[in-house]
Design a protein around this motif. Sequence first.
Motif, PDB file in Angstrom:
ATOM      1  N   UNK A  53      -9.282  13.368  -5.027  1.00 16.00           N
ATOM      2  CA  UNK A  53     -10.399  12.572  -4.522  1.00 16.00           C
ATOM      3  C   UNK A  53      -9.915  11.815  -3.277  1.00 16.00           C
ATOM      4  N   UNK A  54     -10.862  11.364  -2.466  1.00 19.63           N
ATOM      5  CA  UNK A  54     -10.527  10.685  -1.205  1.00 19.63           C
ATOM      6  C   UNK A  54      -9.594   9.489  -1.429  1.00 19.63           C
ATOM      7  N   UNK A  55      -9.874   8.672  -2.448  1.00 13.14           N
ATOM      8  CA  UNK A  55      -9.039   7.486  -2.677  1.00 13.14           C
ATOM      9  C   UNK A  55      -7.638   7.878  -3.151  1.00 13.14           C
ATOM     10  N   UNK A  56      -7.517   9.032  -3.839  1.00 13.74           N
ATOM     11  CA  UNK A  56      -6.196   9.505  -4.274  1.00 13.74           C
ATOM     12  C   UNK A  56      -5.393   9.974  -3.068  1.00 13.74           C
ATOM     13  N   UNK A  57      -6.047  10.727  -2.169  1.00 10.97           N
ATOM     14  CA  UNK A  57      -5.369  11.147  -0.938  1.00 10.97           C
ATOM     15  C   UNK A  57      -4.924   9.938  -0.122  1.00 10.97           C
ATOM     16  N   UNK A  58      -5.806   8.945  -0.003  1.00 15.79           N
ATOM     17  CA  UNK A  58      -5.475   7.741   0.765  1.00 15.79           C
ATOM     18  C   UNK A  58      -4.284   7.006   0.140  1.00 15.79           C
ATOM     19  N   UNK A  59      -4.289   6.899  -1.184  1.00 17.68           N
ATOM     20  CA  UNK A  59      -3.194   6.213  -1.868  1.00 17.68           C
ATOM     21  C   UNK A  59      -1.873   6.945  -1.716  1.00 17.68           C
ATOM     22  N   UNK A  60      -1.904   8.275  -1.862  1.00 18.10           N
ATOM     23  CA  UNK A  60      -0.683   9.070  -1.695  1.00 18.10           C
ATOM     24  C   UNK A  60      -0.193   8.949  -0.252  1.00 18.10           C
ATOM     25  N   UNK A  61      -1.116   9.073   0.718  1.00 16.97           N
ATOM     26  CA  UNK A  61      -0.739   8.945   2.137  1.00 16.97           C
ATOM     27  C   UNK A  61      -0.039   7.610   2.379  1.00 16.97           C
ATOM     28  N   UNK A  62      -0.588   6.555   1.813  1.00 10.63           N
ATOM     29  CA  UNK A  62      -0.014   5.226   2.004  1.00 10.63           C
ATOM     30  C   UNK A  62       1.397   5.122   1.425  1.00 10.63           C
ATOM     31  N   UNK A  63       1.605   5.739   0.272  1.00 10.04           N
ATOM     32  CA  UNK A  63       2.911   5.661  -0.383  1.00 10.04           C
ATOM     33  C   UNK A  63       3.987   6.495   0.302  1.00 10.04           C
ATOM     34  N   UNK A  64       3.598   7.563   0.971  1.00 14.04           N
ATOM     35  CA  UNK A  64       4.587   8.444   1.589  1.00 14.04           C
ATOM     36  C   UNK A  64       4.591   8.364   3.104  1.00 14.04           C
ATOM     37  N   UNK A  65       3.856   7.411   3.658  1.00 12.15           N
ATOM     38  CA  UNK A  65       3.663   7.312   5.076  1.00 12.15           C
ATOM     39  C   UNK A  65       4.962   7.246   5.874  1.00 12.15           C
ATOM     40  N   UNK A  66       5.855   6.371   5.485  1.00 13.10           N
ATOM     41  CA  UNK A  66       7.062   6.119   6.269  1.00 13.10           C
ATOM     42  C   UNK A  66       8.273   6.168   5.355  1.00 13.10           C
ATOM     43  N   UNK A  67       9.328   6.775   5.819  1.00 12.26           N
ATOM     44  CA  UNK A  67      10.596   6.754   5.072  1.00 12.26           C
ATOM     45  C   UNK A  67      11.513   5.755   5.746  1.00 12.26           C
ATOM     46  N   UNK A  68      12.106   4.896   4.949  1.00  9.35           N
ATOM     47  CA  UNK A  68      13.031   3.911   5.501  1.00  9.35           C
ATOM     48  C   UNK A  68      14.448   4.379   5.315  1.00  9.35           C
TER      49      UNK A  68
END
Length: 177
Positions: A162-177
């Motif tokens: 679902x859209x909110x699941x994609x958004x949440x996953x995107x947010x969690x994997x957006x940047x690697x430190x």
Amino acid sequence: MMHKTSMDLNLAKLTQCAPETVQAQSVAEVMLALGSNYQAEKYLPLAREMLATLGEIQLSTAFQNPDFTATTQLLKPDYTNQCVHLALTTPISLQQLQHTFKMLEGNCNRCRQAEANQVRLVTMDIDILLIKLAEKENSLSKESISESTSNWIVMADRYPFKAHENAGIDELVDVSY
């Protein structure tokens, strides 16, 4: 400092498996979707607290979404949804993990029964979106048996997300430190 997980987020290229086919596999990390349409302000923090006892968690923003099954005849309360990346302290089988999540839902007073034509109030729903298998070592070489064992696997029964699941996953994997 919380670090974000790094993964290839091209979901279309990730392996999709029906959960039944990987029940006995040992899981090291999961991406979860949490949802509540009843007392979310109480049950989301409780669920996050219980999940944190299993390993290190990272959280997406919580989103409020209308229930997509609502109709003009049957109005339903909005859901609060949040994605969680959980790196398990100790890898366990997918089957054990699913059982643990059902128990956590029960600890949040989840009631699975609803009367016909009655709005179903969901205190806590925990869905597994993606799993990362624990790496297996070959006793002879002490190296990973296969590079693919470290890849994320999409739970086919939950995809497309679902859209909110994609958004949440995107947010969690957006940047690697």
